[in-house]
Every structure is written in structure tokens, then in C-alpha cells.
Design a protein around this motif. Structure first.
Motif, PDB file in Angstrom:
ATOM      1  N   SER A  78      30.226  85.208  35.307  1.00 45.42           N
ATOM      2  CA  SER A  78      30.434  84.131  34.341  1.00 45.42           C
ATOM      3  C   SER A  78      29.170  83.881  33.511  1.00 45.42           C
ATOM      4  N   ARG A  79      28.020  83.842  34.189  1.00 45.87           N
ATOM      5  CA  ARG A  79      26.757  83.628  33.466  1.00 45.87           C
ATOM      6  C   ARG A  79      26.464  84.772  32.502  1.00 45.87           C
ATOM      7  N   THR A  80      26.760  85.992  32.963  1.00 49.98           N
ATOM      8  CA  THR A  80      26.466  87.153  32.133  1.00 49.98           C
ATOM      9  C   THR A  80      27.346  87.143  30.884  1.00 49.98           C
ATOM     10  N   LEU A  81      28.613  86.784  31.067  1.00 45.28           N
ATOM     11  CA  LEU A  81      29.495  86.681  29.899  1.00 45.28           C
ATOM     12  C   LEU A  81      29.019  85.563  28.971  1.00 45.28           C
ATOM     13  N   PHE A  82      28.553  84.453  29.577  1.00 43.72           N
ATOM     14  CA  PHE A  82      28.040  83.364  28.741  1.00 43.72           C
ATOM     15  C   PHE A  82      26.854  83.832  27.909  1.00 43.72           C
ATOM     16  N   TRP A  83      25.921  84.530  28.532  1.00 41.70           N
ATOM     17  CA  TRP A  83      24.707  84.920  27.792  1.00 41.70           C
ATOM     18  C   TRP A  83      24.920  86.112  26.866  1.00 41.70           C
ATOM     19  N   TYR A  84      25.980  86.870  27.129  1.00 38.22           N
ATOM     20  CA  TYR A  84      26.395  87.880  26.155  1.00 38.22           C
ATOM     21  C   TYR A  84      26.701  87.174  24.822  1.00 38.22           C
ATOM     22  N   PHE A  85      27.210  85.945  24.952  1.00 36.23           N
ATOM     23  CA  PHE A  85      27.505  85.115  23.777  1.00 36.23           C
ATOM     24  C   PHE A  85      26.294  84.292  23.345  1.00 36.23           C
ATOM     25  N   PRO A 136      23.518  93.015  22.310  1.00 37.20           N
ATOM     26  CA  PRO A 136      23.298  93.588  23.652  1.00 37.20           C
ATOM     27  C   PRO A 136      21.973  93.152  24.267  1.00 37.20           C
ATOM     28  N   VAL A 137      21.701  91.858  24.263  1.00 33.84           N
ATOM     29  CA  VAL A 137      20.371  91.366  24.646  1.00 33.84           C
ATOM     30  C   VAL A 137      20.409  90.147  25.572  1.00 33.84           C
ATOM     31  N   GLY A 138      21.597  89.781  26.068  1.00 33.79           N
ATOM     32  CA  GLY A 138      21.739  88.524  26.822  1.00 33.79           C
ATOM     33  C   GLY A 138      20.894  88.450  28.087  1.00 33.79           C
ATOM     34  N   PHE A 139      20.531  89.612  28.650  1.00 31.56           N
ATOM     35  CA  PHE A 139      19.746  89.585  29.895  1.00 31.56           C
ATOM     36  C   PHE A 139      18.390  88.913  29.712  1.00 31.56           C
ATOM     37  N   HIS A 140      17.895  88.824  28.493  1.00 33.41           N
ATOM     38  CA  HIS A 140      16.582  88.184  28.375  1.00 33.41           C
ATOM     39  C   HIS A 140      16.677  86.673  28.626  1.00 33.41           C
ATOM     40  N   HIS A 141      17.902  86.163  28.754  1.00 36.06           N
ATOM     41  CA  HIS A 141      18.070  84.779  29.231  1.00 36.06           C
ATOM     42  C   HIS A 141      18.250  84.760  30.752  1.00 36.06           C
ATOM     43  N   GLN A 142      18.360  85.949  31.355  1.00 37.82           N
ATOM     44  CA  GLN A 142      18.653  86.041  32.784  1.00 37.82           C
ATOM     45  C   GLN A 142      17.550  86.791  33.521  1.00 37.82           C
ATOM     46  N   LEU A 143      16.361  86.819  32.917  1.00 36.44           N
ATOM     47  CA  LEU A 143      15.281  87.618  33.502  1.00 36.44           C
ATOM     48  C   LEU A 143      14.909  87.150  34.901  1.00 36.44           C
ATOM     49  N   MET A 144      15.044  85.834  35.159  1.00 34.64           N
ATOM     50  CA  MET A 144      14.587  85.286  36.435  1.00 34.64           C
ATOM     51  C   MET A 144      15.671  85.287  37.489  1.00 34.64           C
ATOM     52  N   GLN A 176      17.211  95.638  27.933  1.00 30.68           N
ATOM     53  CA  GLN A 176      17.666  94.606  26.997  1.00 30.68           C
ATOM     54  C   GLN A 176      16.491  93.873  26.347  1.00 30.68           C
ATOM     55  N   VAL A 177      15.354  93.835  27.046  1.00 28.43           N
ATOM     56  CA  VAL A 177      14.141  93.280  26.420  1.00 28.43           C
ATOM     57  C   VAL A 177      13.770  94.133  25.196  1.00 28.43           C
ATOM     58  N   ILE A 178      13.848  95.468  25.366  1.00 28.92           N
ATOM     59  CA  ILE A 178      13.526  96.354  24.233  1.00 28.92           C
ATOM     60  C   ILE A 178      14.492  96.097  23.077  1.00 28.92           C
ATOM     61  N   LEU A 179      15.788  96.028  23.394  1.00 30.35           N
ATOM     62  CA  LEU A 179      16.776  95.783  22.331  1.00 30.35           C
ATOM     63  C   LEU A 179      16.536  94.432  21.655  1.00 30.35           C
ATOM     64  N   THR A 180      16.144  93.449  22.477  1.00 30.96           N
ATOM     65  CA  THR A 180      15.842  92.121  21.925  1.00 30.96           C
ATOM     66  C   THR A 180      14.754  92.227  20.854  1.00 30.96           C
ATOM     67  N   PHE A 181      13.718  93.005  21.196  1.00 29.14           N
ATOM     68  CA  PHE A 181      12.571  93.075  20.295  1.00 29.14           C
ATOM     69  C   PHE A 181      12.876  93.844  19.015  1.00 29.14           C
ATOM     70  N   LEU A 182      13.967  94.625  19.018  1.00 27.64           N
ATOM     71  CA  LEU A 182      14.287  95.337  17.780  1.00 27.64           C
ATOM     72  C   LEU A 182      14.669  94.382  16.644  1.00 27.64           C
ATOM     73  N   VAL A 183      15.116  93.156  16.974  1.00 26.98           N
ATOM     74  CA  VAL A 183      15.402  92.213  15.874  1.00 26.98           C
ATOM     75  C   VAL A 183      14.125  91.758  15.176  1.00 26.98           C
ATOM     76  N   ILE A 184      12.987  92.088  15.757  1.00 27.53           N
ATOM     77  CA  ILE A 184      11.731  91.763  15.064  1.00 27.53           C
ATOM     78  C   ILE A 184      11.671  92.529  13.734  1.00 27.53           C
ATOM     79  N   ILE A 185      12.257  93.735  13.706  1.00 29.20           N
ATOM     80  CA  ILE A 185      12.165  94.546  12.487  1.00 29.20           C
ATOM     81  C   ILE A 185      12.869  93.867  11.292  1.00 29.20           C
ATOM     82  N   PRO A 186      14.158  93.493  11.417  1.00 28.72           N
ATOM     83  CA  PRO A 186      14.739  92.778  10.274  1.00 28.72           C
ATOM     84  C   PRO A 186      14.055  91.439   9.983  1.00 28.72           C
ATOM     85  N   SER A 187      13.469  90.818  11.011  1.00 29.85           N
ATOM     86  CA  SER A 187      12.752  89.558  10.751  1.00 29.85           C
ATOM     87  C   SER A 187      11.527  89.819   9.885  1.00 29.85           C
TER      88      SER A 187
END
Lengths: 551, 158
Positions: free
Chosen positions: A216-223, A270-278, A290-301
Motif C-alpha cells: 500500500s505504501r509503495t503504491l502510494f509513493w508511486y503516486f 519511477p522514483v517513489g522509493f526515495h520516499h521509502q529509503l528508511m 530509484q535515487v539515480i532516476l530521481t536525480f535525472l530530473v535535475i537535467i530538465p530543471s
């Protein structure tokens, strides 16, 4: 031959639909803002809530009403207006679809609100199982999401009819951006819809006894993470495609703007795990991926930051600015339609840097679930995004109601933004500082049994209350301006600014409109990031949890 | 598609920085072993009190392991068991915790110990307490009406 005419004025009937969304959004601002003020006051330790109202009830109101209701309604209203303005008036069928979406969202909001007021749903907007809310709360939130899909369907239908009428041509930039954001939203909300419909709703109705908490948490953070990009992209729409016109400049590059939006679509989901790292139960190698994928949004930023400042500098130099920073002086600082979103842009610099820290795998241990995180998203959502939404309202609301932004209101709007910036500096600054010392987020006032460490947090909590009070003053001003623009400002024609592309920029490639390609890559990335960890979670699942109502 | 020369420089600089940054946290995670708490072990949340090691919460000396002590915590609404514990300074400790009911947080303020406790899962983190003093444990995940009253204490003693 095109049967649709492109006007510079949003069709009056579409305007009514957009305004209906804005009324709900600004009512949400009033209620959610008051809730926020009360939270900061309670947490200062100098004030207690009257009439048996619970802190966490107020906190649930704040999160649901501002994080879900204000944002979704404002964004859908803005996108409807932007599509109608740039791709022509909606057809009757499209507009009817929009109204159905609006009413479903509104009914859902009311249902969820009633359950929160009855203290049947003090589970916060993240509603982590196994805390169990009343079934009607889940039904209400589902209706908000389904309604937003139907709103989104109206946008997609309008886009499809534009493409049909204009074969081989790239769609208008604002329409394109609204469509990317709508697709992002639809793909993302499938996760939260899945956990609510298949897990939480049957469980809260007593049809099943237990729920799988980690799934349930994983589906939540996928969103939950693409949700923040769903908030941010409409602000980017204004920064890329509207602000250049307001200052009298040109859009730096149409193609690069589209490319950055496509990159956000690909890399924000595809980055929700960075809310679930702990959390336990997820292999750290998948977290790191997923941390790597998260950081790819730095490029468009980074692309966005470059484009915006390139636009500003090119405009300033065209007005004869010299020297390295001479162009800064040429910008129209007295125009709220520019100055207010500009403060939002500035806030995004520390906000983005904080986000990089939060997502940094092991570094997250220092700040996870501390009030630092609250400070972070009050810079992103509650400053960058919301000030841009306010900046949009200053021309869009009078445009839709056939009124004008007067000089007095323009001045008040700038004062509003300055007040906001001051209040947020206190509140968010104190939150960041207290978070580094360990103060938890989402917690009522507590001395934790006279702990020395907790005592160190209290002065920062007082500073948060000072900031929160200043911000509430800002909300009152904003509501005053909104009511003026909606009902009392003098009649007239307020421009809906739509930027034009700089001459040097070249033709936009059609590949950006290839949705099979982009949605295909999005789905592949999601499958890549989630399939194996998800199979692991289900195969190694512990016995599920019964529901608890600890509120 | 044309990209301006300055934008190319800006993006190359940005992406290079990003790669360096990701390499640093990658090396820290996979070479130095600094991974976030990600224990994969499960437990029946309704039988925590009768399942080892949670049947005896508190500090326990262990032999033949990479750590000297195991510190076991059981969380439930709205308390931790033990409510207070002493740890010798300089000891390498494996903190092992779980929850009996809803999701709780386990944050030792002023340290890097910060993990989610989720029903059905065990959370672990190995650390060394090398500074004496009193450390507050707080629940940092909303768990209900008494969430902000939920705390414990680790005293690191000489």
C-alpha cells in the motif's frame, strides 16, 4: 480546413468552467491556510485548540485541502483555460466532460471533508495503513481522482480535435504542456487509485480483514512523487510560455521547453522509493536505482533555469542593457504578473537544493521525517508553485470574468508576495534548522518528558508560528485580491498572455507529439524500476495488518 | 534541434556535477557499506512479544558478531519498550526494532539512526555511540492521537 477559431480570449463558457475550479481552489486556500496557522500556533506551545478539536484533525485538513484540493482544482482550471485559449474553444461535449469532472471532484471533496470534520479520518493526506479511516473518506478521495481523470479526458479530447484539424503541425506549446502534465497525472494516480480501490476500501468496509502495508505504501509513493511534479509543471508552463510575454520578451526555445516537459514525464514517476529509503522490506540496491532516476530530473530543471534566465537577459539586452547584470534592472519589477512568479522562481533554488539532499540515499537518514522535510516542501509547493499560481490568477481571473487588474490591486499583489516571502523565510528557515536538530514533522507540541534536546527545538517552533502568522496575513490579502478580481474589479479586457518563440529558434520537431513513444518509455522505466521489488514484496510479505483507529 | 552554446556548457557542467555526486553516494553505499536501513526480515506483528529477540527488549551483549551489543526495541501506540536504556560509550551496537500495531518512526535525535518501523517487518541499523550523553528517541511517523507523546531515551555512559 480548421473549424475551430483560435481566439485571444478564452470562450466565456470555458471561462465559467475554469472559474468554478478556481472558486473551490480559493475556498480550499482559506480553510487550509487557517488550519496551517493553527498548527504553527499549537506547536509553539503557547496556544491550545478549542472545542476538543484535535491537532491531527487540523493537520489532515491542511494536507488534504491544500495538497490535494487546492492544487488539483487550480491546475485543472488553469489547464482548461490554457487549452481553450491556445487550441480554441472546447466543444459542447468536451465542456460537458469538464463539468462532470468538476462535480465529481467537488462531491468527493465534500465527502472527504465531512469525514475529517467528524474525526473519522484523522489519518493525514498520506493515509498510511494500518491506520484506518472511514470508508467514505477513501470513496471521497477516489472521486476527486476519478473526477480529475474526467477533467483530463476533456483536455485530451480538445488536444485530439486540434491535431485532427491541423495535421502535421506541432500543437500550441501551452496545450502540449497541459497534455504532458495530464498524462503524468493519469499514469501517477493509477498507483493511489489501485491501493485505495483494491486494498483500503474493501478493508475499511470489512470485506477483507487484513491489508498489506508495504504494498500500500509503495503504491502510494508511486503516486506521491509525481504528484509534486504535477504541481510544479503548471508553474513551469507559466514560467516558460507566459512570463516571457508578460515582460515583453520571447520564449527562448520551443523545442527545449517541450523536451524538458517530456523528460519530466519520463523521470518523475519511477522514483517513489526515495520516499521509502528508511523502510524495511526493500533491497537497498533498488532504492539506489530509484535515487539515480530521481536525480535525472535535475537535467530538465537545469534546462528550465537556463531558459528562463536566457529569456530575461535577452529581453534586458534588447532594451539596451549593458554589463554582466545590467539586464536585471530592465525587468518589469512593478508588474505583479512578473514579480510574483519571479519570487517563486528564486525560492526554487534553495528548494531544489534541499530536494537533492532529501533524495540522497544515506543522507536522507539525517532529515527523514524531520520537520526539515516540511520546510522543504513549503519552499517548493507553498512558495515556488503557489506564488506562481497567485501570479497566474492576477491576470487569468479578471480575463475570465471580463474585468481588469487595477493598479491598486497590482500593488497589493506585490505586497502580498513580499509578505509571503518574509513569512516563509521565518517559517521554512526555522523548520529546516529544527529538522537538522531532529525535530519530527507532523507532531503536536511536546516537551518529550522534559528532554534537553526537545527544549532546543522550541525557539524554532516559536519562529515557525511567527512565520505562519505572517503567511496567514498573506492568505487574507490573496483572498481579498481574488474576490476583487472575481466580483468587483472594473469591467474590461485583461490580456491572457501567451509567449511567442524567439526568431532565432528553429522549427519544432514532431517527435515530441509521438505519444506512443513517450508513454512507451515511461511504462518501460516504471516496469524496470518497480517489477522486481514488487514481486519481492509480494512473495516475502508478512501476514497483513488489521485496521487501527488511534484517533 | 539546436542547443545554444552556453546551454551546452551549462548542461555539461550540471550533468558532470550530477555524475560526480551520484558516484560519491554510490561508493559510500556499495563500497563503504553506508546503506539506509533496509532489513528484509519479517515477523508476525501479533506475536512480537513471544518472538525472539523481541520477547526480551533492551540491551544485550553478544559474542562472535561484528557488533558488541544488540539493542532491541518494541514500539506500540504510544510507547517504546524499553522506555530508557544505558549504552556504554564506544560500543558498536546493532539496533533491532519492530512495531506491534501501526507504522511508527524510530529516530534517535542527534544521531544518524532514523528508520521506519512497519508492522510485519524488522528494522535494523548498526552504529557506534562514541559521544556520551542523553539521546532522545522520538516517533517521527504519525501514529495516532498520542504520537507526540511517544518517546524513549538512550543514555550513553562512560
Amino acid at each position: 480546413m480548421s473549424t475551430k477559431s483560435i481566439n485571444t480570449i478564452v470562450d466565456r463558457r470555458d471561462g465559467k468552467l475554469a472559474m468554478a475550479h478556481f472558486y473551490v481552489a480559493f475556498i480550499a486556500l482559506a480553510i487550509g491556510g487557517l488550519a496551517g496557522l493553527l498548527q504553527t500556533l499549537v506547536r509553539s506551545g503557547k496556544y491550545e485548540l478549542p472545542w476538543g478539536i484535535g491537532y491531527y484533525q487540523v493537520l489532515t485538513v491542511h494536507g488534504v485541502v491544500l495538497g490535494l484540493v487546492l492544487t488539483t482544482f487550480f491546475i485543472m482550471g488553469f489547464q482548461l483555460a490554457a487549452v481553450s485559449r491556445t487550441s480554441g474553444a472546447l466543444t459542447d461535449k468536451q465542456r460537458m466532460t469538464g463539468w462532470i469532472g468538476f462535480w465529481l471532484m467537488t462531491i468527493g471533496t465534500v465527502m472527504a471533508a465531512v469525514m475529517i470534520l467528524l474525526n473519522e479520518a484523522s489519518v493525514l493526506y498520506t493515509f498510511y495503513a494500518p491506520l484506518q479511516a472511514h470508508a467514505l473518506y477513501y470513496v471521497g478521495l477516489t472521486l476527486v481522482i476519478v473526477g480529475s481523470w474526467i477533467d483530463g479526458a476533456a483536455l485530451i479530447m480538445a488536444y485530439a480535435s486540434w491535431r485532427k484539424a491541423n495535421p502535421g503541425k506541432p500543437s500550441p506549446l501551452l496545450t502540449f504542456m497541459a497534455i504532458v502534465n495530464t498524462l503524468l497525472w493519469i499514469v501517477a494516480t493509477i498507483g493511489v487509485a489501485a491501493t485505495v480501490l483494491f486494498q483500503l476500501l474493501p478493508w475499511s468496509l470489512g470485506l477483507v480483514e487484513r491489508v498489506d502495508v508495504l504494498v500500500s505504501r509503495t503504491l502510494f509513493w508511486y503516486f506521491g512523487h509525481p504528484l509534486v511534479y504535477f504541481w510544479l509543471l503548471p508553474a513551469y508552463m507559466a514560467w516558460y510560455a507566459i512570463v516571457p510575454k508578460i515582460i515583453g520578451g520571447k520564449i527562448f526555445s520551443d523545442s527545449l521547453a517541450r523536451m524538458s516537459f517530456i523528460l519530466f514525464l519520463l523521470f518523475s514517476i519511477p522514483v517513489g522509493f526515495h520516499h521509502q529509503l528508511m523502510e524495511p522490506g526493500i533491497d537497498p540496491a533498488w532504492k539506489f536505482l530509484q535515487v539515480i532516476l530521481t536525480f535525472l530530473v535535475i537535467i530538465p530543471s537545469l534546462m528550465t533555469a537556463f531558459s528562463l534566465f536566457a529569456t530575461f537577459e535577452m529581453f534586458g539586452r534588447s532594451k539596451g542593457a549593458t554589463g554582466l547584470f545590467g539586464w536585471v534592472k530592465k525587468l518589469p519589477w512593478g508588474d505583479a504578473r512578473f514579480a510574483v512568479p519571479f519570487i517563486g522562481m528564486l525560492a526554487f533554488i534553495p528548494a531544489g537544493a534541499g530536494g537533492v539532499i532529501n533524495a540522497s540515499h544515506q543522507l536522507n537518514q539525517v532529515v527523514h521525517n524531520t520537520i526539515w522535510v516540511t520546510g522543504h516542501f513549503h519552499l517548493t509547493l507553498a512558495t515556488s508553485v503557489i506564488l506562481t499560481f497567485f501570479g497566474i490568477s492576477y491576470w487569468l481571473v479578471p480575463h475570465l470574468t471580463g474585468r481588469v487588474l487595477t493598479k491598486a490591486m497590482n500593488k497589493l499583489a506585490i505586497i502580498q508576495a513580499v509578505i509571503w516571502a518574509i513569512g516563509m523565510t521565518f517559517m521554512s528557515g526555522a523548520m529546516h534548522a529544527a529538522g537538522l536538530l531532529g525535530a519530527p514533522r507532523r507532531s503536536s507540541f511536546s516537551t518529550y518528558g522534559g528532554s534537553e534536546q526537545a527544549a532546543e527545538w522550541i525557539p524554532y517552533q516559536v519562529a515557525q508560528a511567527v512565520g505562519g502568522s505572517i503567511l496567514f496575513l498573506g492568505i487574507i490579502l490573496m483572498l481579498y485580491i481574488f474576490i476583487n478580481l472575481a466580483f468587483f474589479a472594473p469591467k474590461g479586457e485583461q490580456e491572457f498572455p501567451v509567449g511567442e518563440v524567439a526568431d532565432a529558434a528553429e522549427k519544432t520537431p514532431m517527435v515530441f507529439e509521438n505519444w506512443k513513444l513517450w508513454i512507451g518509455i515511461t511504462v518501460l522505466l516504471i516496469l524496470f524500476a518497480y517489477t522486481i521489488p514488487f514481486i519481492d514484496m509480494i512473495q516475502n510479505a508478512p501476514i497483513g495488518s488489521k485496521g487501527y483507529k488511534f484517533f | 534541434m539546436h542547443i545554444h552554446k552556453f546551454e551546452k556548457i551549462w548542461l555539461i557542467f550540471g550533468i558532470t556535477t550530477l555524475l560526480v555526486f551520484l558516484s560519491v553516494i554510490g561508493v559510500s553505499a556499495f563500497y563503504l557499506g553506508n546503506q539506509p536501513p533496509s532489513c528484509l526480515a519479517t515477523i508476525n506483528p501479533e506475536k512480537v512479544d513471544t518472538t525472539a529477540p523481541f520477547d526480551k527488549p533492551g540491551l544485550k551483549k553478544v559474542e562472535g558478531k561484528e557488533w558488541d551489543y544488540e539493542l532491541v526495541f518494541v514500539a506500540s501506540a504510544f510507547a517504546y519498550n524499553p522506555g530508557q536504556v544505558e549504552v556504554p560509550k564506544g560500543a558498536k551496537v546493532k539496533v533491532i526494532a519492530t512495531t506491534k500495531d501501526v507504522i511508527h518512526g524510530f529516530e534517535v535525535a542527534g544521531t544518524n539512526i532514523n528508520m521506519m518501523l512497519e508492522p510485519g517487518f524488522i528494522s535494523e541499523y548498526v552504529t557506534t555511540f562514541d559521544k556520551a550523553g542523553e539521546y532522545l528517541i522520538v516517533c517521527n511517523e504519525y501514529c495516532g492521537v498520542g504520537h507526540h507523546m511517544m518517546s524513549s531515551k538512550i543514555e550513553v555512559v562512560e
